[in-house]
Every structure is written in C-alpha cells, then in structure tokens.
Design a protein around this motif. Structure first.
Motif: not given
Length: 329
Positions: A10-16, A68-69, A92-94, A97-99
């Motif tokens: 989650l931190a990596a996704a938000v960091g992106r 969700r989109g 989120l993107e595939p 790894g968060l669904g």
C-alpha cells in the motif's frame, strides 16, 4: 475473513501517486460494507504532511454488479458537480498487488445508523438531515450524463425483469415477492424522457454524518441511469430507518422536508404516489439483494458470515412489501 492489506504494498502504491517514499500508519478495516472492503489509514510523507486516506477494494476477484473503476469515475464526476463526496486520489494497478480498488480522501464523521439516530452528538444534526438528503439528491440527479462513465439504463420495467430473473435463479418459492413483482408491473410509471443519474443506494448508512449534517455520500456501486424518484423512494424504505419508524426518511426526517428541499434545489416536483411506488420497489429490491448476498456465500464466491446472515432478512422484506401494497389500487 478478508485478506489483510499488505502495508508495504500500500505504501508503494501511494508513493507512486506522490512520486516519493511514504509511510503508512494506523491501517485498519472500517465497519460495514458486506460486499466491499474499506480500509482507513494515514500517510506520512518525507516532508512532513500527513493525509487521512481510505482504500476501497473488492474482497476477491468477484466484483458483482460494478467495478471500482466505474465507481472511481463516478466519484470524480460527482465531486466536480458539487455533490458531497470524498475526493478520489488514484486507481490501483495490477502491479500493486492489492486487488481491484482505489484510494480516496477520508471524510471524518459517522456512518453507523444506530449512532446517527440515537447519539446525543448528532441530536442537532438530525432535524436537518432529510433536507440535506433532498439537496444532495438533487445535485446527483442534475449531473450531466455526458460527463459520466458508461452506466446501464434501468427504468422501472427493466428493473422488474432484472430482479425477477434473480429471484428465478434462486430456485426457491417467494410468493410475497411474486405478488409484489406483479403489483409493481401493474403500477410501473413510464420511463422519464430524459433519464438521470440514479445513485442506486442513497440511504442512511451510506452517508458520512457530522455534527453539521451530511459530509459525504458513499457507495456508488449500484449507480445507473433511470428515474430520479427511485433514489428518494429507496431512502424511505423501512429497513433504512433502523428501528426509528416514526420518521420515514432514513429514521431521521419526514417526507415533506425531503421533497421541499429536493424541489428547492431544482430537483423537480415529486408525486407522493410515485414516491410510494419506489419505496415498494426498493423494499422488494432489498429483499432480493439479501438473497443474492446469502447465495454469494452459499455458492462459495465470497465466504462471509455477514453475507450469510442477510438471508435471514428476506422474510422481513416480504412483510414490509405486503404492508405497502395492501389496499393499494
């Protein structure tokens, strides 16, 4: 039990999204939401600012009637159109790894109806809620369809056939629902010449409420184009009064306050008989949805005690539906 959210992922996704390394703190699942997971967390950036955010995602690969989109795009358009909704941040993107899901801002307040209807903290807000519902509904119905994502068109008769097909798929007898479907078909209003956006789940329990009243409208997964009175009738369904039956609008207000505010916000005039029709339709709809949720568990798509127990609500909906249509011409 839902799979835990990986804090590092989650931190990596938000960091992106922030284009910098961030830390995630206070991650926990919020109560409610039988069909979707909602996780609250704080983000700490390297430069010091903190942000309260929410992750909304599907509990598995099963996505039900929406994804969700679409919900992300709806929230984005609603925010731009002046509806009280959380501001969405990113999908989120595939590779995350968060669904399937998205991240949005966290709006502080209460969503649990029992507290909204009974706690002293919301005593001053309760008399204003019906009018605020009318105002928010009018804003939703005024959104320009061309600015919205592709959604199904679902008038009264189309939905009658949709929920009849769901009922037939269960393979269980439900005479009260069969009678209700016949009554709804006999009394169906004509489809509006210009269908509007219908939230589809506009009710107590899907509002973030503070001491000042409604702060956000949540859970847009059942949105479609259709008759705007559907949202107002759904708000008046007895189940969404949560035991406070003397206030037909969400357990907190009266129909006159709802419709006066709706009309005042340019939502148009509403025929009381049409409002009652959509309340009856909403009662049947919720009963069938309870069956759908129970069979989602029973058929192994999503194992959940919460989904299973919703099957016990079906008889309650049958009774409420019969009371609504009894004696109606």
């Amino acid at each position: 039990m839902p799979a835990p959210v990986d804090e590092d992922a989650l931190a990596a996704a938000v960091g992106r999204h922030f284009h910098e390394r961030v830390g995630v703190e206070g991650l926990h699942r919020l109560s409610g939401g039988a069909s979707r997971e909602t996780w609250s967390f704080d983000v700490r950036t390297a430069n010091g600012p903190r942000y309260g955010l929410v992750l909304r995602r599907d509990p598995s690969d099963f996505t039900g009637q929406s994804d969700r989109g679409v919900e992300f795009a709806l929230l984005d358009a609603a925010h731009a159109g002046g509806v009280a909704v959380p501001r969405v941040w990113f999908l989120l993107e595939p590779g995350d790894g968060l669904g399937s899901g998205f991240v949005m801002e966290r709006v502080d307040g209460e969503t649990i109806p029992r507290r909204i209807l009974r706690d002293d903290a919301y005593a001053a807000a309760r008399p204003r809620l019906a009018g605020q519902c009318g105002e928010q509904a009018a804003r939703i119905h005024a959104l320009e369809p061309s600015a919205l994502p592709t959604l199904p068109l679902q008038g009264a008769r189309a939905q009658i056939e949709l929920y009849r097909s769901y009922l037939d798929d269960f393979g269980e007898p439900h005479p009260a629902f069969e009678l209700g479907l016949r009554w709804l078909a006999d009394h169906a209003p004509p489809d509006p010449p210009h269908p509007t956006l219908v939230h589809g789940d506009f009710r107590n329990g899907n509002f973030v409420v503070g001491t000042d009243g409604i702060r956000a409208v949540l859970d847009w997964e059942l949105a479609h184009f259709g008759n705007p009175v559907e949202d107002l009738g759904w708000l008046c369904v007895k189940s969404w009064r949560f035991g406070v039956t003397d206030h037909p609008v969400g357990g907190f207000g009266d129909v006159d306050d709802l419709l006066t505010a709706y009309q005042g916000a340019r939502g148009g005039e509403v025929d009381p008989s049409e409002l009652r029709y959509w309340e009856a339709f909403g009662t049947l709809k919720w009963g069938v949805i309870c069956e759908i949720q129970a069979f989602t568990h029973l058929r192994g798509m999503v194992r959940s005690v919460e989904l299973a127990t919703l099957g016990r609500r079906v008889a309650e909906m049958e009774w409420d539906l019969l009371e609504l249509i009894d004696g109606e011409a």
